[in-house]
Write a protein that holds these residues in place. Structure first.
Motif, PDB file in Angstrom:
ATOM      1  N   THR A  19       0.857  -1.177   0.000  1.00  0.00           N
ATOM      2  CA  THR A  19       0.000   0.000   0.000  1.00  0.00           C
ATOM      3  C   THR A  19       0.896   1.230   0.000  1.00  0.00           C
ATOM      4  N   GLU A  20       0.640   2.109  -0.930  1.00  0.00           N
ATOM      5  CA  GLU A  20       1.495   3.282  -1.118  1.00  0.00           C
ATOM      6  C   GLU A  20       1.242   4.320  -0.034  1.00  0.00           C
ATOM      7  N   SER A  21       2.319   4.886   0.442  1.00  0.00           N
ATOM      8  CA  SER A  21       2.254   6.035   1.340  1.00  0.00           C
ATOM      9  C   SER A  21       3.344   6.999   0.911  1.00  0.00           C
ATOM     10  N   LYS A  55       8.475   3.666  10.143  1.00  0.00           N
ATOM     11  CA  LYS A  55       8.103   2.316   9.692  1.00  0.00           C
ATOM     12  C   LYS A  55       6.641   1.991   9.961  1.00  0.00           C
ATOM     13  N   LYS A  56       6.041   2.574  10.986  1.00  0.00           N
ATOM     14  CA  LYS A  56       4.627   2.327  11.265  1.00  0.00           C
ATOM     15  C   LYS A  56       3.753   2.835  10.120  1.00  0.00           C
ATOM     16  N   GLU A  57       4.042   4.018   9.623  1.00  0.00           N
ATOM     17  CA  GLU A  57       3.276   4.562   8.496  1.00  0.00           C
ATOM     18  C   GLU A  57       3.609   3.831   7.191  1.00  0.00           C
ATOM     19  N   ILE A  58       4.860   3.441   7.029  1.00  0.00           N
ATOM     20  CA  ILE A  58       5.275   2.771   5.793  1.00  0.00           C
ATOM     21  C   ILE A  58       4.672   1.377   5.697  1.00  0.00           C
ATOM     22  N   LEU A  59       4.723   0.634   6.791  1.00  0.00           N
ATOM     23  CA  LEU A  59       4.208  -0.739   6.763  1.00  0.00           C
ATOM     24  C   LEU A  59       2.686  -0.760   6.780  1.00  0.00           C
ATOM     25  N   SER A  60       2.066   0.290   7.279  1.00  0.00           N
ATOM     26  CA  SER A  60       0.617   0.517   7.280  1.00  0.00           C
ATOM     27  C   SER A  60      -0.201  -0.740   7.552  1.00  0.00           C
ATOM     28  N   ASN A  61       0.227  -1.457   8.531  1.00  0.00           N
ATOM     29  CA  ASN A  61      -0.534  -2.627   8.962  1.00  0.00           C
ATOM     30  C   ASN A  61      -1.167  -2.340  10.302  1.00  0.00           C
ATOM     31  N   SER A  62      -2.244  -3.019  10.562  1.00  0.00           N
ATOM     32  CA  SER A  62      -2.887  -2.868  11.863  1.00  0.00           C
ATOM     33  C   SER A  62      -2.179  -3.731  12.902  1.00  0.00           C
ATOM     34  N   ARG A  63      -1.173  -4.433  12.477  1.00  0.00           N
ATOM     35  CA  ARG A  63      -0.433  -5.309  13.384  1.00  0.00           C
ATOM     36  C   ARG A  63       0.505  -4.534  14.287  1.00  0.00           C
ATOM     37  N   ASP A  64       0.906  -5.217  15.315  1.00  0.00           N
ATOM     38  CA  ASP A  64       1.875  -4.662  16.243  1.00  0.00           C
ATOM     39  C   ASP A  64       3.273  -4.847  15.660  1.00  0.00           C
ATOM     40  N   LEU A  65       4.026  -3.760  15.554  1.00  0.00           N
ATOM     41  CA  LEU A  65       5.370  -3.832  14.959  1.00  0.00           C
ATOM     42  C   LEU A  65       6.338  -4.634  15.823  1.00  0.00           C
TER      43      LEU A  65
END
Length: 165
Positions: A58-60, A122-132
């Motif tokens: 997903t692009e950010s 990395k939180k915005e880049i990976l854009s997953n609802s998962r815990d990093l």
């Protein structure tokens, strides 16, 4: 003198190869052994077919910045190598390889900026609802960080290198 030229060229080729690997390989973030994320894809390993299945990330804005900076780093380092090879034949005796060093320094700074952006966002880049905390950085991030000092060292060496006959 020949040994020095060979050493600098090998350092440059090694750092360029590492930049290519860091930019193109599939391991910027590892969630599990069967799920990884890179700058371009999210990949899952399918046990039934024994293959990796990848979908576009997903692009950010942050991801696009990292992608662009890593590509620029590869381009600057490649241009630097070509300029160095050309300057070996064109420069007059006693001249310094300033332009080669400048291109290599730009490659180092763009690589550093890409690594820093990925690390800080990395939180915005990976854009997953998962815990990093359930994932870890992949080897490509480590390689990209290792390229920064290698590129800077080769840039300094190029700036101080003087052409002799």
């Amino acid at each position: 003198m020949v040994c020095l030229l060979v050493s600098i060229t090998l350092l440059h080729l090694v750092s360029l190869a590492m930049l290519f690997i860091a930019t193109l390989e599939k391991s910027w973030w590892v969630w599990t052994e069967s799920e990884i994320t890179d700058l371009w894809h999210n990949c899952f390993y399918m046990n039934t077919t024994q293959t990796w299945v990848c979908a576009a990330t997903t692009e950010s804005d942050w991801l696009q910045s990292v992608q662009a900076l890593m590509i620029l780093s590869v381009v600057f380092s490649s241009v630097s190598l070509l300029v160095f090879l050309g300057q070996l034949f064109i420069l007059s005796k006693g001249s310094l390889f300033y332009f080669t060093g400048l291109c290599q320094a730009f490659a180092a700074f763009t690589d550093f900026a890409a690594c820093l952006i990925f690390t800080l966002h990395k939180k915005e880049i990976l854009s997953n609802s998962r815990d990093l905390s359930k994932g870890r950085p992949g080897y490509c991030v480590i390689i990209a960080w290792l390229c920064v000092p290698l590129l800077l060292i080769s840039a300094v060496l190029y700036v101080h290198l003087r052409k002799k006959q």
